[in-house]
Write a protein that holds these residues in place. Sequence first.
Motif, PDB file in Angstrom:
ATOM      1  N   MET A  24     -36.953  20.929 -17.100  1.00 11.94           N
ATOM      2  CA  MET A  24     -36.050  20.753 -15.958  1.00 11.94           C
ATOM      3  C   MET A  24     -35.466  19.346 -15.998  1.00 11.94           C
ATOM      4  O   MET A  24     -34.262  19.139 -15.795  1.00 11.94           O
ATOM      5  N   ALA A  25     -36.314  18.344 -16.290  1.00 10.95           N
ATOM      6  CA  ALA A  25     -35.847  16.959 -16.390  1.00 10.95           C
ATOM      7  C   ALA A  25     -34.881  16.800 -17.558  1.00 10.95           C
ATOM      8  O   ALA A  25     -33.863  16.113 -17.444  1.00 10.95           O
ATOM      9  N   PHE A  26     -35.192  17.452 -18.683  1.00 12.77           N
ATOM     10  CA  PHE A  26     -34.310  17.396 -19.853  1.00 12.77           C
ATOM     11  C   PHE A  26     -32.934  17.966 -19.515  1.00 12.77           C
ATOM     12  O   PHE A  26     -31.896  17.376 -19.843  1.00 12.77           O
ATOM     13  N   ALA A  27     -32.915  19.123 -18.836  1.00 12.79           N
ATOM     14  CA  ALA A  27     -31.641  19.741 -18.455  1.00 12.79           C
ATOM     15  C   ALA A  27     -30.847  18.843 -17.514  1.00 12.79           C
ATOM     16  O   ALA A  27     -29.633  18.679 -17.669  1.00 12.79           O
ATOM     17  N   CYS A  28     -31.533  18.238 -16.546  1.00 16.19           N
ATOM     18  CA  CYS A  28     -30.863  17.353 -15.588  1.00 16.19           C
ATOM     19  C   CYS A  28     -30.292  16.116 -16.271  1.00 16.19           C
ATOM     20  O   CYS A  28     -29.176  15.673 -15.957  1.00 16.19           O
ATOM     21  N   ILE A  29     -31.054  15.552 -17.211  1.00 18.25           N
ATOM     22  CA  ILE A  29     -30.584  14.365 -17.929  1.00 18.25           C
ATOM     23  C   ILE A  29     -29.361  14.694 -18.774  1.00 18.25           C
ATOM     24  O   ILE A  29     -28.386  13.931 -18.818  1.00 18.25           O
ATOM     25  N   MET A  30     -29.378  15.852 -19.444  1.00 24.33           N
ATOM     26  CA  MET A  30     -28.237  16.246 -20.255  1.00 24.33           C
ATOM     27  C   MET A  30     -27.004  16.504 -19.382  1.00 24.33           C
ATOM     28  O   MET A  30     -25.880  16.158 -19.756  1.00 24.33           O
ATOM     29  N   VAL A  31     -27.216  17.118 -18.212  1.00 25.67           N
ATOM     30  CA  VAL A  31     -26.103  17.317 -17.275  1.00 25.67           C
ATOM     31  C   VAL A  31     -25.539  15.973 -16.848  1.00 25.67           C
ATOM     32  O   VAL A  31     -24.319  15.777 -16.783  1.00 25.67           O
ATOM     33  N   LEU A  32     -26.436  15.029 -16.571  1.00 21.16           N
ATOM     34  CA  LEU A  32     -26.015  13.690 -16.160  1.00 21.16           C
ATOM     35  C   LEU A  32     -25.188  13.020 -17.248  1.00 21.16           C
ATOM     36  O   LEU A  32     -24.099  12.484 -16.992  1.00 21.16           O
TER      37      LEU A  32
END
Length: 522
Positions: free
Chosen positions: A73-81
């Motif tokens: 979830m953190a990985f997905a959020c960071i990539m979105v960011l």
Amino acid sequence: MKKVIRLVNVQIWAMLANMLSVGDLKKKKVNVIYAGIVLFTVVLGGTLCYYAYFVGSILKAYNSIEVLPSLFMAFACIMVLFTTLYKVKGTLFGFKDFDLLMSMPVSNGKIVASRIMLLYVLNFVFVFITMGAVTVVYGILARPGLIFYLFNFLAVFLLPLIPIIIASVLGTILSFISIRLKYSNIIYIVLVFLLVLVWMFLPFSIDTNEALAEASKAMADRINTIYPLAGLYSKAVTQGNIMSMIIFAAVSILAFMLFTWGIGKIFVKLNTEVMTGSYKAAYKLGELNISSPLMALYKKEFKRYFASPVYVLNTGFGMALLLILTVCLPFIDMRDLMGDVQLAVSLKEFVPLIILFCMATTCTTMASVSMEGKNLWILKSIPVSAKTIFASKILVNLTLLSPSVLASVIIGIILKFSFIDELLVLLLVVSFALFVPAFGLVINLSFPNLTWTNETVVVKQSTASVISIFSCIGLVAVFYGLIKFTDNFYTGALLFICLIWILNIIIYKVLTEKGVNKFIKL
């Protein structure tokens, strides 16, 4: 709401249509688009499943499998960011069809909502694939109940919201900085490179599986502290906590609604500022520098390249990574990395493959013609030949590829390659360096896109970029196949060099004949 959905639909299909500006293949565009989406989903999903299973197996062995969903979830959020940061300018602010949209009988609020929804849709695809992969892997490893799948399915739609808000705010600030500071693009590019490199190399800084498990726990705790929504998500999906899910959903939706409302209030003013700019300069009359037509065009191409962060980030990362690996190589114990068995033979195969792969991802010419956009007529009207224009674009790409020659020499010295091995690696690098820019230019001339409204479409999502990058990477795979087929590095390398030079001769002949005619007709 219907108008918002219609605007989003029009923008998405306009973007997809621009990706495939193929002329005679217009009737087949929709099928090609669907096939491309399916292929992208399968490849990315498979890769993420493999990585999730690798990490999840280790976490399960140390009774920490519940950490896996929050990590991804953190990985997905960071990539979105990260990806939204350079999409904000060109999607939310400073987009080329701003005047057209503002002239339509649609309120500013609905236009803002459609632009933000466009950002959401573009990011949702990646989030859906990422979280879909971790859901499958976690389901296999942890055997959770039905509540996990239900909450995780709902959370997927909410995950991109807060990162989009944060990235949009940061992107807006960067847009204003870019108006006032001369080198803001370079600073931004360097920061993004550093953040991505830290994320990539973090797993390699951990020596054992036990350390990886402990580091994953610590990372999850740190993420939950910095980003409380991650903690709510983790409790909701892994513990079935209904209250955490309600709070997670409420905070995400309310924050997104407030952000949309706030941007709507200043949307016109911000776009006016970004598009008109605010420049301050003390002009002084000095000596004029005179350059040859080729050098003048070369300088112009180079400035245009670094003026676009998305262009640099997508075509320059390979060379940056190669240089970093070259600098770090003296501090790496290759025997720990690759083992003692046939180390010299393995390195002879491994090193050229890594260098060629980094070169394959550094193709600027696959978008250099398209990046001219509607201003191409200016370039065509100047009193220089098409061959000179081609040469300037190829020279920029060769300049960016030139560190690969230095890297191959330094790596050969560090790893104590023989003279023959070093010479062969240099021949491989030089031959491939001549191939990449010429091939990219031929492909871009064959599949130009001069009607884009967003640079990201040209650089990342166009037919020319996909064909160029994947074809170059495919040739690296051919090189590896020749080594394995002949069961001899020297024979395989010589065959590959001969193949590349045959292709070089054909491509340069096509470029100077058919390429010139295609450029004139654009």
